[in-house]
Design an enzyme around this catalytic site. Sequence first.
Site, mmCIF file in Angstrom:
data_model
loop_
_atom_site.group_PDB
_atom_site.id
_atom_site.type_symbol
_atom_site.label_atom_id
_atom_site.label_comp_id
_atom_site.label_asym_id
_atom_site.label_seq_id
_atom_site.Cartn_x
_atom_site.Cartn_y
_atom_site.Cartn_z
ATOM 1 N N ALA A 44 -22.624 -17.157 61.942
ATOM 2 C CA ALA A 44 -21.758 -18.313 61.741
ATOM 3 C C ALA A 44 -20.656 -17.885 60.779
ATOM 4 O O ALA A 44 -20.825 -16.937 60.005
ATOM 5 C CB ALA A 44 -22.528 -19.499 61.183
ATOM 6 N N SER A 45 -19.536 -18.580 60.829
ATOM 7 C CA SER A 45 -18.365 -18.130 60.076
ATOM 8 C C SER A 45 -18.436 -18.425 58.587
ATOM 9 O O SER A 45 -17.924 -17.664 57.769
ATOM 10 C CB SER A 45 -17.094 -18.757 60.656
ATOM 11 O OG SER A 45 -16.909 -18.344 61.999
ATOM 12 N N THR A 46 -19.054 -19.549 58.199
ATOM 13 C CA THR A 46 -19.071 -19.938 56.795
ATOM 14 C C THR A 46 -20.489 -20.252 56.335
ATOM 15 O O THR A 46 -21.388 -20.475 57.141
ATOM 16 C CB THR A 46 -18.194 -21.192 56.558
ATOM 17 O OG1 THR A 46 -18.805 -22.317 57.205
ATOM 18 C CG2 THR A 46 -16.793 -20.989 57.118
#
Length: 213
Positions: A9-11
């Site tokens: 996931a990006s964050t």
Amino acid sequence: MHLRAYLRASTKEQDASRAKKDLQCFADERGMKIVSWYVENESGASLARPELFRLLSDCHPGDVLLVEQVDRLSRLNADDWSKLKAEIAAKRVRVVALDLPTSYQLANAGDDFSSRMLDAINGMMLDMLAAIARKDYEDRRRRQAQGIAAAKAKGEYKGRPEDAKRNAEIMQMLRDGKSWAGIIAATRCSRSTLSRLRLRMQEEAALDQNSAR
């Protein structure tokens, strides 16, 4: 052959393990076992992904890299995607993505001719989906920038809320003399954030000195 699952996931606010159940079901339906999981919260537009490269380092020829979608593997630009593909090819790893049905047969590819044909077909499809994922990333960034510019023009833009708790912890680490490399590794903050917080500490110290006079 080992099946190795990669979740990204990006964050930090996003759940990188969200698709774990889907990947496990994919393996179970085919009577296969996932031998290890690699989970991280990093941008797909960056090659700086420790868990992905730990996965590749652990791989043996013929192992399968299992992902939910191609964009979990790459939102990279063309040059970085070429580098990642070269690393995957050098390890002779097969990429299987749930959103790429042509890749499914690679999990159970038999003779050498079939494997090579499937690799060729899958490689073309991976390139196409990686390019689409990159375009989607760039489109979203452009729309975001346009939205921010419009909000600024109206005087409505407030920026991203500060993570006060994290920043307080980082400043305490700086006061304790921790190295920048150690702080970045522990908190995943950027060097620009460290510079900004150090400057804030210097300004606060200067104010305290002036107040004491």
